[in-house]
Design a protein around this motif. Sequence first.
Motif, PDB file in Angstrom:
ATOM      1  N   VAL A 199       0.833  -1.212   0.000  1.00  0.00           N
ATOM      2  CA  VAL A 199       0.000   0.000   0.000  1.00  0.00           C
ATOM      3  C   VAL A 199       0.868   1.263   0.000  1.00  0.00           C
ATOM      4  N   GLY A 200       2.203   1.102  -0.180  1.00  0.00           N
ATOM      5  CA  GLY A 200       3.083   2.254  -0.352  1.00  0.00           C
ATOM      6  C   GLY A 200       3.499   2.956   0.920  1.00  0.00           C
ATOM      7  N   ASP A 201       3.481   2.256   2.070  1.00  0.00           N
ATOM      8  CA  ASP A 201       3.786   2.893   3.353  1.00  0.00           C
ATOM      9  C   ASP A 201       5.197   2.502   3.802  1.00  0.00           C
ATOM     10  N   ARG A 202       6.190   3.242   3.365  1.00  0.00           N
ATOM     11  CA  ARG A 202       7.572   2.940   3.699  1.00  0.00           C
ATOM     12  C   ARG A 202       7.822   3.106   5.200  1.00  0.00           C
ATOM     13  N   THR A 203       7.201   4.093   5.837  1.00  0.00           N
ATOM     14  CA  THR A 203       7.398   4.312   7.273  1.00  0.00           C
ATOM     15  C   THR A 203       6.983   3.087   8.070  1.00  0.00           C
ATOM     16  N   ALA A 204       5.833   2.517   7.717  1.00  0.00           N
ATOM     17  CA  ALA A 204       5.349   1.324   8.424  1.00  0.00           C
ATOM     18  C   ALA A 204       6.264   0.133   8.174  1.00  0.00           C
ATOM     19  N   VAL A 205       6.788   0.026   6.946  1.00  0.00           N
ATOM     20  CA  VAL A 205       7.720  -1.069   6.645  1.00  0.00           C
ATOM     21  C   VAL A 205       8.898  -1.037   7.604  1.00  0.00           C
ATOM     22  N   ASP A 206       9.549   0.108   7.730  1.00  0.00           N
ATOM     23  CA  ASP A 206      10.727   0.212   8.595  1.00  0.00           C
ATOM     24  C   ASP A 206      10.360   0.007  10.064  1.00  0.00           C
ATOM     25  N   ARG A 207       9.229   0.564  10.475  1.00  0.00           N
ATOM     26  CA  ARG A 207       8.817   0.411  11.877  1.00  0.00           C
ATOM     27  C   ARG A 207       8.596  -1.060  12.228  1.00  0.00           C
ATOM     28  N   LEU A 208       7.925  -1.784  11.353  1.00  0.00           N
ATOM     29  CA  LEU A 208       7.612  -3.188  11.630  1.00  0.00           C
ATOM     30  C   LEU A 208       8.852  -4.074  11.571  1.00  0.00           C
ATOM     31  N   ILE A 209       9.718  -3.859  10.577  1.00  0.00           N
ATOM     32  CA  ILE A 209      10.946  -4.661  10.486  1.00  0.00           C
ATOM     33  C   ILE A 209      11.853  -4.373  11.674  1.00  0.00           C
ATOM     34  N   ASP A 210      11.947  -3.108  12.083  1.00  0.00           N
ATOM     35  CA  ASP A 210      12.781  -2.755  13.237  1.00  0.00           C
ATOM     36  C   ASP A 210      12.237  -3.387  14.516  1.00  0.00           C
ATOM     37  N   ALA A 211      10.901  -3.382  14.666  1.00  0.00           N
ATOM     38  CA  ALA A 211      10.295  -3.998  15.857  1.00  0.00           C
ATOM     39  C   ALA A 211      10.552  -5.497  15.870  1.00  0.00           C
ATOM     40  N   ALA A 212      10.443  -6.138  14.716  1.00  0.00           N
ATOM     41  CA  ALA A 212      10.727  -7.576  14.634  1.00  0.00           C
ATOM     42  C   ALA A 212      12.189  -7.857  14.967  1.00  0.00           C
ATOM     43  N   ASP A 213      13.086  -6.983  14.522  1.00  0.00           N
ATOM     44  CA  ASP A 213      14.510  -7.154  14.792  1.00  0.00           C
ATOM     45  C   ASP A 213      14.798  -7.115  16.293  1.00  0.00           C
ATOM     46  N   GLY A 214      14.010  -6.331  17.027  1.00  0.00           N
ATOM     47  CA  GLY A 214      14.178  -6.263  18.472  1.00  0.00           C
ATOM     48  C   GLY A 214      13.724  -7.526  19.192  1.00  0.00           C
ATOM     49  N   LEU A 215      12.946  -8.360  18.512  1.00  0.00           N
ATOM     50  CA  LEU A 215      12.429  -9.596  19.120  1.00  0.00           C
ATOM     51  C   LEU A 215      13.197 -10.841  18.701  1.00  0.00           C
ATOM     52  N   ILE A 216      13.914 -10.774  17.587  1.00  0.00           N
ATOM     53  CA  ILE A 216      14.425 -12.006  16.991  1.00  0.00           C
ATOM     54  C   ILE A 216      15.442 -12.717  17.881  1.00  0.00           C
ATOM     55  N   SER A 217      16.152 -11.985  18.721  1.00  0.00           N
ATOM     56  CA  SER A 217      17.108 -12.630  19.633  1.00  0.00           C
ATOM     57  C   SER A 217      16.393 -13.416  20.730  1.00  0.00           C
ATOM     58  N   ARG A 218      15.106 -13.189  20.892  1.00  0.00           N
ATOM     59  CA  ARG A 218      14.333 -13.886  21.935  1.00  0.00           C
ATOM     60  C   ARG A 218      13.620 -15.124  21.391  1.00  0.00           C
ATOM     61  N   VAL A 219      13.827 -15.458  20.122  1.00  0.00           N
ATOM     62  CA  VAL A 219      13.196 -16.640  19.533  1.00  0.00           C
ATOM     63  C   VAL A 219      13.941 -17.874  20.046  1.00  0.00           C
ATOM     64  N   ASP A 220      13.327 -18.572  20.995  1.00  0.00           N
ATOM     65  CA  ASP A 220      14.013 -19.705  21.619  1.00  0.00           C
ATOM     66  C   ASP A 220      13.097 -20.910  21.833  1.00  0.00           C
ATOM     67  N   ASP A 221      11.925 -20.928  21.183  1.00  0.00           N
ATOM     68  CA  ASP A 221      11.010 -22.051  21.358  1.00  0.00           C
ATOM     69  C   ASP A 221      11.522 -23.264  20.589  1.00  0.00           C
TER      70      ASP A 221
END
Length: 397
Positions: free
Chosen positions: A251-273
């Motif tokens: 839908v052309g929302d670059r701001t949301a793209v960066d916000r969501l990828i950055d938020a996911a990056d903050g969680l990825i080190s906690r993936v331990d299941d």
Amino acid sequence: MQGAAEAVSRYGQRLLDDPHFHVAARTWRRWEGEVGQRGWPPEATAIVLHDALGRWPEELGFQPPAGWIRPEAHQEADVNRRTFVNVTAAALVPGPTATQYVDPALISYFQEQLEGHYRADMLLGPHDLIGTVSAQYQLIDKLVRSAQGETRSGLLRVGAAYAALVGWLYQDAGDLSAASFWRGVTQEIAARSRDPHLFGYSLVNLAQVRTDLGDGYGVIDLCEAALVDDRLFPKVRVMAMQQQAHGASLVGDRTAVDRLIDAADGLISRVDDDLPWGNACRRTPGYLEVQRATCYGRLGLGREAESLWSQVLDAVPATARRDRGVYLARHATAAAGAREPEQAVDIARAAAEIAVETGSARMRRELGILEKAMRPWHDAPVGRDLAELLAPVHEGS
């Protein structure tokens, strides 16, 4: 000649809703000078000529390639019906089955098999695995009907993971109808398992199909529905966020793209299941930067996407050959968007080779996007080079 070429170009731009569609005057001039031996036009041009002039290319003096069948002659209804029957037969076994004892150890067995299927998918592609994985799903479904208690719950969870994999295999094979069907099966089994993490995963699976359909808001809706549940493991949240980023790019929302990828990056080190499904974020090098680069390419940010792909591809192992092919095709498209057509063709050579080897429809689709990005150079030597190296890809489709 100039007027005819311009008229067909304008007609094609309206028909295809593509402002870049263009037939050059010299192309038209070449056609008129090659009566009886004209080379076959690109698919989009063939469609435009038929719609504008009421004639298929072979009726206008072009030489059709071997195996050419007019679109109107395709028996699409029969093909779709056969596909639907085959797909549903693998998922829906009618009636009860004979009661049998179900050993709890079967849960671990199917989980171990699933990990092997994931590895085989990276090496073989979808076509050689669909039958095997769907047959195992049938067996799991049969066992679920007899199992009790935690054994039944465990089989439901692993069955949902198998259904999700079959859905992915169909999606990679280019059959979005079958993929949607199996994503629906995944959601049903996940709901029956009462596992919130698996149910969130099933919504992300549905969003993946919506991404391929170009339905950005549909992707966002499904991912937001998954993220409402605060209980989700970090892995599921990472998957939902990165998929929502794809919806935002549509839908052309670059701001949301960066916000969501950055938020996911903050969680990825906690993936331990220790869940056996959805582990791409752990086993794929540069997983989130792959998603960001893909989104940037979709947003038309050619130079930024090209720079990211250069970094990502350095980390892709040789065993991930099919993923590498997809990334190379996207990298080539980003290079075209950065106005570097020669580099785009150089990158595309390896992608085309992998596409022929694997038969991945996803890769062919990415190379089709590259062709559109390269249209400004269609009549230049670099454009003809691209058409030549992609010819084997089209022949195998």
